[in-house]
Scaffold this motif. Structure first.
Motif, PDB file in Angstrom:
ATOM      1  N   ASN A 166       4.168 -25.049  14.211  1.00 32.57           N
ATOM      2  CA  ASN A 166       5.508 -25.284  13.659  1.00 32.57           C
ATOM      3  C   ASN A 166       6.604 -24.941  14.660  1.00 32.57           C
ATOM      4  N   SER A 167       6.467 -23.810  15.358  1.00 32.87           N
ATOM      5  CA  SER A 167       7.484 -23.420  16.342  1.00 32.87           C
ATOM      6  C   SER A 167       7.500 -24.382  17.518  1.00 32.87           C
ATOM      7  N   ALA A 168       6.320 -24.751  18.006  1.00 37.84           N
ATOM      8  CA  ALA A 168       6.240 -25.671  19.146  1.00 37.84           C
ATOM      9  C   ALA A 168       6.848 -27.024  18.804  1.00 37.84           C
ATOM     10  N   VAL A 169       6.527 -27.539  17.629  1.00 39.48           N
ATOM     11  CA  VAL A 169       7.062 -28.833  17.201  1.00 39.48           C
ATOM     12  C   VAL A 169       8.581 -28.783  17.105  1.00 39.48           C
ATOM     13  N   ALA A 170       9.113 -27.710  16.524  1.00 40.67           N
ATOM     14  CA  ALA A 170      10.562 -27.572  16.382  1.00 40.67           C
ATOM     15  C   ALA A 170      11.241 -27.422  17.735  1.00 40.67           C
ATOM     16  N   ALA A 171      10.648 -26.640  18.639  1.00 44.41           N
ATOM     17  CA  ALA A 171      11.238 -26.438  19.960  1.00 44.41           C
ATOM     18  C   ALA A 171      11.278 -27.747  20.740  1.00 44.41           C
ATOM     19  N   LEU A 172      10.205 -28.500  20.711  1.00 47.39           N
ATOM     20  CA  LEU A 172      10.166 -29.775  21.430  1.00 47.39           C
ATOM     21  C   LEU A 172      11.177 -30.760  20.866  1.00 47.39           C
ATOM     22  N   GLN A 173      11.313 -30.784  19.548  1.00 51.51           N
ATOM     23  CA  GLN A 173      12.290 -31.670  18.944  1.00 51.51           C
ATOM     24  C   GLN A 173      13.702 -31.319  19.401  1.00 51.51           C
TER      25      GLN A 173
END
Length: 237
Positions: A166-173
């Protein structure tokens, strides 16, 4: 060599052989590279030990960060440059384009920074502040600061654990919204569930990791894992 979900996961040979970074036109997700160098695996085993001190954990994370930086930058493009040695003029090669950006996801991602900056001292640094809501496990942003020209740079996104993703997906977005498009994700451990979620959201971004563990438990922790990397790094457990 590449590892993809949901096909069976297998380690990819790393140091000493070229690593595939992206698939070309086959419609599949970008690659997952498992860095199986003996030094990386040795240091990772030391970090997993629950008896490892905060100081020792932090030092090992720093060292592994440097080793992973070596691998993730293996295919950076080079350009010719003419220089004068003490003996004569010659044509050498240097990295092409603008300096890289290191983007640690706060707080645990900072553990990779010093090691990577020792290898990439001219890199710019972005900071992506996210925490995981203990009830929903969703990522909540509290801070973001990055160079203005992300579109012109290769961005290495750093977070020791790819668990729920979840954190990785949000950071990349967030980084993509600021113009970044040449992105690479670097972690210490990954869970199959996290890889699947990551690749569903960002199929264009390759992953480098030191290990792919068995699964996530009911609390969203990687098993066997090493616990909470941030707590172990800062002594807050």
């Amino acid at each position: 060599m590449r590892v993809r979900v949901p096909v069976p996961l297998r380690a990819a040979s790393a140091f000493g052989t070229p690593s595939a970074v992206r698939d070309e036109g086959d419609g599949m997700a970008a690659s997952v590279t498992v860095v199986d160098h003996p030094l990386v695996q040795h240091k990772l085993t030391l970090m997993r030990d629950k008896a490892r001190s905060t100081q020792g954990f932090r030092r090992l994370l720093n060292e592994i960060g440097m080793l992973l930086a070596y691998e993730v930058t293996r295919d950076l493009p080079l350009e010719p440059v003419t220089i004068d040695t003490p003996l004569e003029e010659m044509e050498g090669r240097q990295i092409q384009g603008k300096k890289l950006v290191l983007a640690p996801i706060l707080r645990a991602g900072v553990g990779f920074l010093d090691g990577m900056l020792s290898l990439l001292p001219s890199a710019r640094v972005a900071h992506v502040g996210l925490y995981r809501d203990p009830e929903t496990l969703e990522a909540v942003e509290y801070y973001f600061k990055a160079p203005s020209d992300l579109a012109d740079r290769t961005v290495l996104v750093l977070d020791p654990m790819l668990a729920t993703a979840n954190s990785a997906v949000a950071a990349l977005q967030r980084l993509k919204e600021r113009g970044a498009h040449d992105l690479r994700f670097v972690c210490l451990l990954a869970a199959p569930e996290g890889i699947a979620r990551f690749q569903a959201a960002h199929p264009d971004v390759p992953i480098w990791t030191a290990a792919i563990d068995s699964h996530l438990n009911d609390h969203g922790y990687i098993v066997p894992g090493l616990g909470d990397a941030g707590d172990r790094m800062y002594g807050t457990r």
